[in-house]
Design a protein around this motif. Sequence first.
Motif, mmCIF file in Angstrom:
data_model
loop_
_atom_site.group_PDB
_atom_site.id
_atom_site.type_symbol
_atom_site.label_atom_id
_atom_site.label_comp_id
_atom_site.label_asym_id
_atom_site.label_seq_id
_atom_site.Cartn_x
_atom_site.Cartn_y
_atom_site.Cartn_z
ATOM 1 N N GLU A 192 0.669 -1.327 -0.324
ATOM 2 C CA GLU A 192 -0.044 0.311 -0.239
ATOM 3 C C GLU A 192 1.316 1.217 0.027
ATOM 4 N N GLN A 193 2.071 1.610 0.472
ATOM 5 C CA GLN A 193 2.324 1.883 0.735
ATOM 6 C C GLN A 193 3.399 2.574 -0.491
ATOM 7 N N GLU A 194 3.864 1.660 -1.247
ATOM 8 C CA GLU A 194 4.574 1.657 -2.101
ATOM 9 C C GLU A 194 3.894 2.280 -3.253
ATOM 10 N N VAL A 195 2.418 1.951 -3.018
ATOM 11 C CA VAL A 195 1.740 2.415 -4.535
ATOM 12 C C VAL A 195 0.873 3.861 -4.301
ATOM 13 N N LEU A 196 0.846 4.221 -3.241
ATOM 14 C CA LEU A 196 0.699 5.802 -2.830
ATOM 15 C C LEU A 196 2.389 6.568 -2.801
ATOM 16 N N ALA A 197 3.811 6.247 -2.956
ATOM 17 C CA ALA A 197 4.539 6.849 -3.113
ATOM 18 C C ALA A 197 4.470 7.031 -4.936
ATOM 19 N N VAL A 198 3.795 5.818 -5.787
ATOM 20 C CA VAL A 198 3.875 6.021 -7.349
ATOM 21 C C VAL A 198 2.791 6.653 -7.675
ATOM 22 N N LYS A 199 1.278 7.060 -6.710
ATOM 23 C CA LYS A 199 0.848 7.770 -6.866
ATOM 24 C C LYS A 199 1.233 9.456 -6.562
ATOM 25 N N LYS A 200 1.611 9.622 -6.552
ATOM 26 C CA LYS A 200 2.451 10.906 -5.658
ATOM 27 C C LYS A 200 3.398 11.611 -6.353
ATOM 28 N N CYS A 201 3.291 10.725 -7.541
ATOM 29 C CA CYS A 201 4.915 10.906 -8.263
ATOM 30 C C CYS A 201 3.974 12.276 -9.520
ATOM 31 N N ASN A 202 2.749 11.225 -9.379
ATOM 32 C CA ASN A 202 1.876 12.025 -10.638
ATOM 33 C C ASN A 202 1.359 13.801 -10.716
ATOM 34 N N GLU A 203 1.752 13.904 -8.816
ATOM 35 C CA GLU A 203 1.360 15.079 -8.516
ATOM 36 C C GLU A 203 2.966 15.901 -9.264
ATOM 37 N N TYR A 204 3.800 15.567 -9.894
ATOM 38 C CA TYR A 204 5.110 15.783 -10.338
ATOM 39 C C TYR A 204 5.733 15.197 -11.422
ATOM 40 N N THR A 205 4.899 14.135 -12.321
ATOM 41 C CA THR A 205 4.704 14.294 -13.481
ATOM 42 C C THR A 205 3.716 14.578 -14.301
ATOM 43 N N LYS A 206 2.708 15.437 -14.016
ATOM 44 C CA LYS A 206 2.231 15.774 -14.502
ATOM 45 C C LYS A 206 2.255 16.672 -15.538
ATOM 46 N N LYS A 207 3.054 18.188 -14.806
ATOM 47 C CA LYS A 207 3.500 19.239 -15.126
ATOM 48 C C LYS A 207 4.125 18.394 -16.652
ATOM 49 N N PHE A 208 4.614 17.199 -17.102
ATOM 50 C CA PHE A 208 5.169 16.873 -18.372
ATOM 51 C C PHE A 208 4.652 16.027 -19.239
ATOM 52 N N ALA B 183 -5.099 1.131 -11.885
ATOM 53 C CA ALA B 183 -4.730 0.259 -13.244
ATOM 54 C C ALA B 183 -3.318 -0.196 -13.442
ATOM 55 N N GLU B 184 -2.908 1.378 -14.682
ATOM 56 C CA GLU B 184 -1.951 1.380 -14.980
ATOM 57 C C GLU B 184 -0.207 1.082 -13.334
ATOM 58 N N ILE B 185 -0.876 1.606 -12.532
ATOM 59 C CA ILE B 185 0.402 1.175 -11.616
ATOM 60 C C ILE B 185 0.060 -0.320 -10.489
ATOM 61 N N MET C 10 3.456 -3.149 -10.504
ATOM 62 C CA MET C 10 3.588 -3.491 -9.257
ATOM 63 C C MET C 10 3.536 -4.697 -9.279
ATOM 64 N N GLN C 11 2.631 -5.190 -10.956
ATOM 65 C CA GLN C 11 2.990 -6.379 -10.862
ATOM 66 C C GLN C 11 4.518 -6.760 -11.739
ATOM 67 N N CYS C 12 4.630 -5.587 -12.922
ATOM 68 C CA CYS C 12 5.927 -5.821 -13.337
ATOM 69 C C CYS C 12 6.941 -6.197 -12.936
ATOM 70 N N ARG C 13 6.653 -5.424 -11.781
ATOM 71 C CA ARG C 13 8.780 -4.631 -11.412
ATOM 72 C C ARG C 13 8.355 -6.834 -9.637
ATOM 73 N N ASN D 121 3.081 6.325 -24.381
ATOM 74 C CA ASN D 121 4.145 4.929 -24.697
ATOM 75 C C ASN D 121 5.083 4.697 -22.848
ATOM 76 N N TYR D 122 4.196 5.649 -22.327
ATOM 77 C CA TYR D 122 4.785 5.949 -20.299
ATOM 78 C C TYR D 122 4.608 4.347 -19.861
ATOM 79 N N VAL D 123 3.547 4.104 -19.713
ATOM 80 C CA VAL D 123 3.915 2.593 -18.872
ATOM 81 C C VAL D 123 4.270 1.826 -19.523
ATOM 82 N N GLU D 124 4.658 0.881 -20.904
ATOM 83 C CA GLU D 124 5.660 0.768 -21.918
ATOM 84 C C GLU D 124 6.359 0.803 -21.166
ATOM 85 N N THR D 125 7.170 1.784 -21.664
ATOM 86 C CA THR D 125 8.466 2.368 -21.377
ATOM 87 C C THR D 125 9.031 2.136 -19.746
#
Length: 155
Positions: A15-31, A38-40, A44-47, A81-85
């Motif tokens: 749960e903490q790892e999922v929240l950390a990845v979700k928090k990245c969205n705050e930064y990456t949305k400017k890009f 679902a993508e997260i 996580m499964q790919c990891r 191509n974000y998720v695949e990359t």
Amino acid sequence: MKNDFNLPIMALQKEQEVLAVKKCNEYTKKFGMTLSDAEIKELMQCRFDALKSNGRIEFGMGILPKLIYEFCDSPYIYQDNYVETLEQLQDIFYFFKNESMDELSDDELIQAMKKYFDNECQGSIEYLAETKLHELCRAIRFGNNKEQWEAEDND
């Protein structure tokens, strides 16, 4: 007696790892990039799959947030191509941690990956994995320190 006390700890860590990845969205949305729940979950499964296929274990937070922060501003990554990359970057990260015999820190490997991805590889994961990172790891295995190899690479 069955030892089930680890299950709540593992669930909390996930749960903490999922929240950390979700928090990245705050930064990456400017890009122009964000990840859905679902993508997260897919990442996580790919990891997990990448760790398993490379015979690695990981304690604590996964590498995904570091990859996201480092690569989100790449001119070669866009929402389509974000998720695949990210999936491919995770996979080659763990592979090359093994190939480098863990002589590179996580941050050093990620920085090398980004440098080559954005420059010589021009966004090609295949070229990154099949040439530049193999060359770096070969140099490390044969006793060249990474600073010497990088200096020769910049000539």
